[in-house]
Design a protein around this motif. Sequence first.
Motif, short mmCIF file in Angstrom:
data_model
loop_
_atom_site.label_atom_id
_atom_site.label_comp_id
_atom_site.label_asym_id
_atom_site.label_seq_id
_atom_site.Cartn_x
_atom_site.Cartn_y
_atom_site.Cartn_z
N CYS A 27 8.88 12.99 -4.47
CA CYS A 27 7.72 13.11 -3.58
C CYS A 27 6.51 12.52 -4.29
CB CYS A 27 7.48 14.56 -3.19
SG CYS A 27 6.09 14.77 -2.06
N ALA A 28 6.08 11.34 -3.86
CA ALA A 28 4.95 10.67 -4.51
C ALA A 28 4.44 9.56 -3.61
CB ALA A 28 5.36 10.09 -5.86
N THR A 29 3.17 9.24 -3.75
CA THR A 29 2.63 8.06 -3.07
C THR A 29 3.05 6.81 -3.85
OG1 THR A 29 0.58 8.13 -4.35
CG2 THR A 29 0.62 9.37 -2.27
N PRO A 30 3.11 5.64 -3.19
CA PRO A 30 3.52 4.43 -3.90
C PRO A 30 2.66 4.13 -5.12
CG PRO A 30 3.55 4.06 -1.54
CD PRO A 30 2.93 5.41 -1.74
N GLY A 34 4.18 3.98 -8.81
CA GLY A 34 4.12 2.74 -9.58
C GLY A 34 3.43 2.93 -10.91
N ALA A 35 2.34 3.70 -10.92
CA ALA A 35 1.63 3.95 -12.18
C ALA A 35 2.52 4.69 -13.17
CB ALA A 35 0.36 4.75 -11.90
N ALA A 36 3.31 5.65 -12.65
CA ALA A 36 4.23 6.39 -13.53
C ALA A 36 5.30 5.47 -14.11
CB ALA A 36 4.87 7.54 -12.76
N LEU A 37 5.80 4.53 -13.30
CA LEU A 37 6.81 3.60 -13.79
C LEU A 37 6.24 2.71 -14.88
CD1 LEU A 37 8.68 2.40 -10.57
CD2 LEU A 37 9.49 3.99 -12.30
N GLU A 38 5.00 2.25 -14.70
CA GLU A 38 4.39 1.37 -15.70
C GLU A 38 4.21 2.08 -17.04
OE1 GLU A 38 0.81 0.00 -13.93
OE2 GLU A 38 1.79 -1.58 -12.78
N ARG A 111 1.64 -7.38 -11.37
CA ARG A 111 1.09 -6.04 -11.22
C ARG A 111 1.76 -5.35 -10.04
NH1 ARG A 111 -4.24 -6.05 -13.42
NH2 ARG A 111 -4.08 -7.13 -15.43
N PHE A 112 1.80 -4.02 -10.09
CA PHE A 112 2.34 -3.27 -8.96
C PHE A 112 1.51 -3.59 -7.71
CE2 PHE A 112 2.31 0.55 -6.27
CZ PHE A 112 3.67 0.63 -6.00
N GLY A 113 2.19 -3.86 -6.61
CA GLY A 113 1.50 -4.22 -5.39
C GLY A 113 1.04 -5.66 -5.34
N GLY A 114 1.53 -6.49 -6.26
CA GLY A 114 1.10 -7.88 -6.30
C GLY A 114 1.77 -8.78 -5.29
N HIS A 115 2.83 -8.29 -4.64
CA HIS A 115 3.54 -9.09 -3.64
C HIS A 115 3.96 -8.17 -2.51
CE1 HIS A 115 7.26 -11.76 -2.56
NE2 HIS A 115 6.30 -11.82 -1.63
N LEU A 116 3.49 -8.47 -1.30
CA LEU A 116 3.83 -7.65 -0.14
C LEU A 116 4.53 -8.50 0.90
CD1 LEU A 116 0.76 -6.68 -1.23
CD2 LEU A 116 1.17 -4.94 0.48
N GLY A 117 5.69 -8.04 1.34
CA GLY A 117 6.44 -8.74 2.38
C GLY A 117 7.20 -7.74 3.22
#
Length: 265
Positions: A27-30, A34-38, A111-117
Amino acid sequence: VPRARLVHVLPDPAELGRVWTPHLGICATPGRFGAALEALEPPTHPTWRGAAAAAHAEYLAWSEAPTPQPGAVNLAAIIIWLREQLPADAMLTNGAGNFAAWVNRFYRARRFGGHLGPNSGSMGYGVPAAVAMQRLHPGRRVVAVSGDGDFLMNGQEFATAVQYDLPIVVLVCDNGIYGTIRMHQERDYPGRVVATDLKNPDFAAYARAFGGFGAKVERTDEFGPAFEAAVASGLPSILHVKFDADGISPTQTLSGIRAQALARS
């Protein structure tokens, strides 16, 4: 995670396990996820480390240099130019179509969120996504990559970018056809072309009509100066990139697909 597992990340705990049964529900926001993964350290297991290094090297080799393409414009070279020139925090958006194969192969989000499709393959996603991202992140460079048929689904959202002074740069990759559908026609019914040709407007003039910046790119070496002029204008911009319809993917041509299909039949 030593073997492939389904990990489901959602901000609403009620949604975890509702459609799929994950091995691990988070349960987490994207953004927080993403910050936790980095912040994680890479696996220290020697087998994993070696496999990861080999896979990374293979990916870099696969995406390093442009593949040949018929005509005066090579989309691979253009995407590589963007990869090398855009800042690390740039955001790239794209819709759906065969043009996205060049983005997915040759661009590298840093960066996280650097590509959106669109995971669902929805056409028309790129421009409105770029508008939203530029509004949310005014300090970041936002570039939308669209096909011609893809752009015509939601290209009128360029008006929103002009209204709110959002300096997005939109690449309209124009080969005059619905490329993915034409590819399927040639593969399954070679030579039987139905309703996939497009009679397109001048997309650069379209941008100027809204009050934005527009330029046409008809050779690969014209792209860099056109992009820099678009950025320097400070306006929402459209770069009308004309390319040969025969080059339907980074590795295939329509004529080759048709020849293979005729040989099979």
